[in-house]
Write a protein that holds these residues in place. Structure first.
Motif, short mmCIF file in Angstrom:
data_model
loop_
_atom_site.label_atom_id
_atom_site.label_comp_id
_atom_site.label_asym_id
_atom_site.label_seq_id
_atom_site.Cartn_x
_atom_site.Cartn_y
_atom_site.Cartn_z
N UNK A 183 0.83 -1.20 0.00
CA UNK A 183 0.00 0.00 0.00
C UNK A 183 0.87 1.25 0.00
N UNK A 184 1.90 1.25 0.85
CA UNK A 184 2.76 2.42 0.99
C UNK A 184 4.17 1.93 1.30
N UNK A 185 4.94 1.66 0.25
CA UNK A 185 6.28 1.11 0.43
C UNK A 185 7.19 2.07 1.20
N UNK A 186 7.06 3.35 0.92
CA UNK A 186 7.91 4.34 1.58
C UNK A 186 7.67 4.33 3.09
N UNK A 187 6.40 4.23 3.48
CA UNK A 187 6.08 4.18 4.90
C UNK A 187 6.64 2.92 5.55
N UNK A 188 6.52 1.78 4.86
CA UNK A 188 7.03 0.53 5.39
C UNK A 188 8.54 0.60 5.59
N UNK A 189 9.24 1.15 4.60
CA UNK A 189 10.70 1.29 4.70
C UNK A 189 11.05 2.20 5.86
N UNK A 190 10.36 3.32 5.97
CA UNK A 190 10.63 4.28 7.04
C UNK A 190 10.43 3.65 8.42
N UNK A 191 9.36 2.88 8.58
CA UNK A 191 9.12 2.25 9.88
C UNK A 191 10.19 1.23 10.22
N UNK A 192 10.64 0.47 9.23
CA UNK A 192 11.70 -0.51 9.46
C UNK A 192 12.99 0.18 9.88
N UNK A 193 13.35 1.24 9.20
CA UNK A 193 14.59 1.95 9.52
C UNK A 193 14.50 2.63 10.88
N UNK A 194 13.33 3.17 11.23
CA UNK A 194 13.16 3.77 12.56
C UNK A 194 13.27 2.71 13.64
N UNK A 195 12.64 1.55 13.40
CA UNK A 195 12.73 0.45 14.38
C UNK A 195 14.16 -0.01 14.54
N UNK A 196 14.89 -0.10 13.43
CA UNK A 196 16.29 -0.53 13.48
C UNK A 196 17.15 0.46 14.25
N UNK A 197 16.84 1.73 14.14
CA UNK A 197 17.60 2.75 14.87
C UNK A 197 17.30 2.68 16.37
N UNK A 198 16.05 2.42 16.71
CA UNK A 198 15.65 2.33 18.12
C UNK A 198 16.20 1.07 18.77
N UNK A 199 16.19 -0.05 18.02
CA UNK A 199 16.66 -1.34 18.55
C UNK A 199 17.75 -1.87 17.63
N UNK A 200 18.97 -1.31 17.73
CA UNK A 200 20.03 -1.64 16.76
C UNK A 200 20.49 -3.09 16.76
N UNK A 201 20.27 -3.83 17.85
CA UNK A 201 20.70 -5.23 17.90
C UNK A 201 19.68 -6.19 17.33
N UNK A 202 18.47 -5.73 17.14
CA UNK A 202 17.37 -6.60 16.70
C UNK A 202 17.41 -6.80 15.19
#
Length: 318
Positions: A111-130
């Protein structure tokens, strides 16, 4: 892992597999969402957070739980509501992105690839080991047909955090297939390179057997003479060796301990029956305790029906 009792139980689809905490959560979510209470979202979020916060550092089990929840909640507004309430929560971001992937797999596009990418990158920044945000991003990259360098770049980010991540290896198996960006030769090379260094009971232990089932299905789907001769696939050396390597070890109590071990045993039972190795398959069915996964059984009909029929043939030995 602790396999279910070998006592015959009614066959059933159980997305949680043998994860009792996840199973209780799914039942609770179903009951909670039916109440119609104003506080439903808060109650559900609290329940989900409680389960995802358990077993910290067990990336394999977290990915299993997150993936099952994403499929379960894909057609609901709960993940988006959770992100709105807690935009700095890595689990909320990851779950919302994964539900988008789950919907895309059903509908054919994001539906919104840009939003999905952004959420993944934000999550990765918040939890860098995950590794989980990168696992989800790998799926997004495949759905979007990203360049090979980008796909492999995300893949390397997963491996840097979780060397034997089952979801990531399955994703790459699909990406390298002829149906996506690769070929049969690339799949074989990928599986061969993995087998040279992979311990026998890691979460991605079923990659070789999964690749063999994919190849078998591709023959069946071609129809005609190739479909009629597809059973001969299991008499070929590579397929026979793939089964020989795991048929007796996987059913040993405690050998497979990863979260999706029962899913891998479903693959093994299916492959053994396709290869007409019914006595060995009977032992696998006993270890499964009636837990059925949609794939690979659904390729020829209702998965529970196909599972039951195969189990009866294995028990009868005919």
């Amino acid at each position: 892992m602790g396999f279910l009792s070998s006592r015959r139980r009614k066959s059933r689809l159980a997305p949680e597999l043998d994860d009792q905490r996840l199973g209780k959560l799914l039942k609770s979510l179903m009951a909670t969402t039916k109440t119609g209470m104003i506080a439903t979202t808060d109650l559900c979020v609290a329940q989900i957070s409680r389960v995802l916060d358990q077993d910290p550092g067990d990336w394999d089990r977290r990915a299993h739980r997150m993936g099952v929840l994403a499929d379960y909640l894909a057609e609901t507004h709960l993940p988006r509501s959770w992100v709105a309430r807690e935009p700095g929560n890595a689990d909320a971001l990851g779950l919302h992105a994964w539900t988008q992937v789950a919907r895309a797999r059903r509908r054919g596009s994001l539906e919104d690839a840009a939003e999905a990418v952004d959420m993944c990158l934000r999550a990765a920044e918040i939890a860098p080991d995950d590794p989980t945000p990168w696992v989800i991003l790998l799926e997004v990259a495949r759905l979007e047909g990203r360049e090979r360098s980008q796909v492999f770049g995300v893949w390397n980010e997963v491996l840097a955090r979780d060397r034997w991540n089952r979801e990531a290896y399955l994703s790459m198996l699909g990406y390298l297939s002829p149906e996506e960006a690769g070929s049969r030769v690339q799949v074989l090379e990928f599986v061969d390179s993995l087998g040279l260094r992979m311990p026998a009971n890691v979460p991605c232990a079923a990659m070789e057997l999964t690749a063999q089932v994919f190849q078998y299905h591709s023959l069946v789907e071609r129809g005609g003479l190739e479909a009629l001769m597809a059973r001969n696939h299991w008499s070929q050396t590579t397929a026979t060796q793939a089964l020989d390597r795991v048929a007796h070890t996987w059913v040993q109590p405690g050998f497979l301990r990863h979260a999706k071990a029962l899913a891998d045993l479903n693959i093994l039972a299916y492959a053994l029956m396709a290869a007409d190795r019914r006595r060995e398959a009977a032992a696998v069915f006993a270890a499964l305790g009636g837990v059925v996964t949609p794939w690979p059984w659904q390729t020829v009909g209702d998965p529970v029906t196909e599972f039951d029929q195969a189990q009866r043939r294995a028990a009868a030995g005919v």
